[in-house]
Motif scaffolding. Structure first.
Motif, PDB file in Angstrom:
ATOM      1  N   GLN A 108       0.822  -1.213   0.000  1.00  0.00           N
ATOM      2  CA  GLN A 108       0.000   0.000   0.000  1.00  0.00           C
ATOM      3  C   GLN A 108       0.852   1.258   0.000  1.00  0.00           C
ATOM      4  OE1 GLN A 108      -3.527   0.201  -0.216  1.00  0.00           O
ATOM      5  NE2 GLN A 108      -3.077  -1.901  -0.841  1.00  0.00           N
ATOM      6  N   THR A 109       2.079   1.152   0.485  1.00  0.00           N
ATOM      7  CA  THR A 109       2.933   2.333   0.609  1.00  0.00           C
ATOM      8  C   THR A 109       4.297   2.154  -0.036  1.00  0.00           C
ATOM      9  OG1 THR A 109       3.709   1.567   2.784  1.00  0.00           O
ATOM     10  CG2 THR A 109       1.824   3.074   2.743  1.00  0.00           C
ATOM     11  N   ARG A 110       4.540   1.039  -0.698  1.00  0.00           N
ATOM     12  CA  ARG A 110       5.842   0.800  -1.323  1.00  0.00           C
ATOM     13  C   ARG A 110       5.678  -0.245  -2.419  1.00  0.00           C
ATOM     14  NH1 ARG A 110       8.733  -2.756   3.548  1.00  0.00           N
ATOM     15  NH2 ARG A 110       6.801  -3.821   4.147  1.00  0.00           N
ATOM     16  N   PHE A 149       4.876   3.293  -7.477  1.00  0.00           N
ATOM     17  CA  PHE A 149       5.823   3.939  -6.557  1.00  0.00           C
ATOM     18  C   PHE A 149       7.207   4.036  -7.204  1.00  0.00           C
ATOM     19  CE2 PHE A 149       2.762   2.477  -3.212  1.00  0.00           C
ATOM     20  CZ  PHE A 149       2.454   3.736  -2.709  1.00  0.00           C
TER      21      PHE A 149
END
Length: 229
Positions: A24-26, A61
């Motif tokens: 979700q973040t990387r 990302f």
């Protein structure tokens, strides 16, 4: 044209949706196994094999992957506008990779034993082969679920089957890839052509391999690497 492959494509652009909250973040290549990002293990293989060039595609990302690779000799193939899958991604990167056969390597696996890239290079015969895939027996494919991908004939040729699993490492001659009309496509299409021509081969990796495609695969990979509980 290179007499033997010396350039490698790192597939690092995917969204890693099977990783759930971890991506979700990387991006998936920066998920850590045994304290190191997955892509670091892939880069170890590239360096240890002494390859002259590496190119990584980026999409999800992409800023994080660019930052991680900054200062390295890895060149970037930008897929920010459109995720091209393996076939489209390789085709876009060919101007950076140069002419002739290339290695490709997924960044979501860990390995033990002989360097798979060196094994591929030693087995490569460009006169006979259009594709040479690194395989492991289905029974030895840690973290992999479902059926295998290929059967292996006595002469080393592959055909679609269930006995062996493709590990995500190969040498491929991309000649003809420019004739594919779709911008987004899988290298499965190129393998199908090579199988039909009798020029698709396999070599068995004589070590450990773990597919790190889901969160529950991380402890399996760490155990294989000797870092398990």
């Amino acid at each position: 044209m290179r007499p033997t492959p010396d350039a490698l494509m790192l597939f690092a652009a995917g969204r890693g949706t099977r990783m759930g909250a971890l991506t979700q973040t990387r991006p998936k290549p920066l998920i850590e196994v045994a304290g190191r990002p997955l892509i670091a293990s892939a880069l170890d293989l590239v360096r240890d094999a002494g390859l002259g060039k590496a190119v990584a595609n980026v999409h999800y990302f992409s800023d994080q992957l660019r930052a991680y690779l900054a200062g390295s000799e890895v060149e970037i193939s930008d897929e920010s506008d459109l995720l091209l899958e393996t076939g489209g991604g390789l085709r876009k990167a060919l101007p950076l990779l140069g002419p002739g056969p290339v290695f490709t390597l997924n960044t979501d696996a860990v390995w033990t034993g002989p360097n798979v890239l060196s094994t591929l290079r030693e087995a490569w015969d460009g006169e006979r082969m259009r594709a040479l895939l690194a395989l492991v027996p289905r029974s030895a494919a840690t973290g992999h679920t479902g059926a295998g991908d290929f059967d292996l004939d006595p002469d080393g040729r592959i055909r679609r089957g269930t006995t062996y699993v493709y590990t995500g490492a190969q040498i491929l001659d991309p000649a003809g890839i420019e004739t594919v009309s779709e911008p987004v496509f899988s290298l499965n299409l190129i393998w199908t052509r090579a199988i039909a021509e009798g020029r698709a081969y396999g070599v068995v990796h004589r070590g450990g391999w773990c597919d790190v495609g889901r969160p529950d695969c991380i402890p399996l990979a760490e155990e294989m690497l000797g870092h398990g509980a």
